[in-house]
Motif scaffolding. Sequence first.
Motif, PDB file in Angstrom:
ATOM      1  N   TYR A  74      17.224  83.042  44.548  1.00 54.49           N
ATOM      2  CA  TYR A  74      18.580  82.371  44.165  1.00 54.49           C
ATOM      3  C   TYR A  74      19.227  83.104  43.178  1.00 54.49           C
TER       4      TYR A  74
ATOM      5  N   SER B 103      22.713  79.859  38.692  1.00 54.28           N
ATOM      6  CA  SER B 103      22.715  78.400  39.059  1.00 54.28           C
ATOM      7  C   SER B 103      24.387  77.803  39.119  1.00 54.28           C
TER       8      SER B 103
ATOM      9  N   ILE C   6      17.958  73.226  41.841  1.00 53.66           N
ATOM     10  CA  ILE C   6      18.297  73.966  43.035  1.00 53.66           C
ATOM     11  C   ILE C   6      17.301  73.361  44.212  1.00 53.66           C
TER      12      ILE C   6
ATOM     13  N   GLY D 121      20.737  76.922  46.807  1.00 52.63           N
ATOM     14  CA  GLY D 121      20.742  78.199  45.711  1.00 52.63           C
ATOM     15  C   GLY D 121      22.133  78.952  46.144  1.00 52.63           C
TER      16      GLY D 121
ATOM     17  N   ASP E 132      14.803  86.826  49.520  1.00 54.49           N
ATOM     18  CA  ASP E 132      15.532  85.841  50.305  1.00 54.49           C
ATOM     19  C   ASP E 132      15.502  86.481  51.717  1.00 54.49           C
TER      20      ASP E 132
ATOM     21  N   HIS F 103      17.617  78.829  36.116  1.00 53.92           N
ATOM     22  CA  HIS F 103      17.248  78.201  37.003  1.00 53.92           C
ATOM     23  C   HIS F 103      16.449  77.038  36.860  1.00 53.92           C
TER      24      HIS F 103
ATOM     25  N   CYS G 163      14.587  74.347  39.472  1.00 55.82           N
ATOM     26  CA  CYS G 163      14.476  74.100  40.874  1.00 55.82           C
ATOM     27  C   CYS G 163      14.016  72.654  41.210  1.00 55.82           C
TER      28      CYS G 163
END
Length: 323
Positions: A109, A112, A117, A122, A134, A279, A281
Amino acid sequence: MRVVVIGGSGHIGTYLVPRLVRAGHEVVNISRGSRAAYTDAPEWRQVRQVVADRERQDREGVFGDTVAALHPDAVVDLVCFTLESATALVGRLRGETGHLLHCGSIWRYGPSLALPISETTGTAPVGEYGVQKDRIARMLKEETAAGGLVTTSLHPGHIVGPGWHPIGPLGNLDPGVSATLSAGRPLRIPGLGAELMHHVHADDVAQAFERALDRRDAAAGQDFNVVAATALNVRGFAHQAAAWFGKSATLESVSWEEFRRHTPREPAQASWEHLHRSHFCSIEKAATLLGYAPEHQPQAAVLEAVRWLIDHDELKVAGPLIA
């Protein structure tokens, strides 16, 4: 099952391999043979060790053959960093292995925009490492959705454990930060210190992999964030770290330009890489489908690592830990 772990002597494998042995699996560890696990455990004596240089074998196009020749029921890949390498392994294991589990990263990701997330909210990744992670995760989902190899990708945050330096309050590995906070000296922080870092203990990551193996049908074709239940921001982390030594953190907010001017290039860049992503998550998906339940809070996990480093004379601080 016979489980082949690729890179099982590292941070995650240190905890995962003994877990798998205790669960009754036959475990084979593939590594370059350059190091032992960070923490010794009697279960390692039951593990078959296979030495292989993945980078070299990937160049020669034979690494998949090395893995397939072990006839695994499941493969846990902890050290795959490019789409090319992942695709080659999938192609070789398709039709021969029951489950491939890949270790990704929350750096899949980008910075943010909304928190927490989830696996679907993301932003696009930045930097080659995140881009590759990814792409691998997306390829694996497509592979399983198309009826090919059953795959799962798990995406840890900043992995913490005894034996290595944790990402610290400034988002870097600079040991001087601990020295400064332990002495009660002022610490320059870039911005207001609200940026987030999401740590996770290596054993909690191992737990997630073990649960994904146990719940293959639920994990098939899925991707999961694997982090602690909470996250730390810069100022909160700094105050926690100072308190471990009986001190109060004195934080001086500066611009990124000034921070870079007074910080060596490498730690300054590491700070930027971690903090501009900011981040935090969600673990809701992993908790629901896998029963993932992290046992470590970030501050406790980092304190465990810091205590180990001090006890082994690998971190110089100004006073004793009182935490």
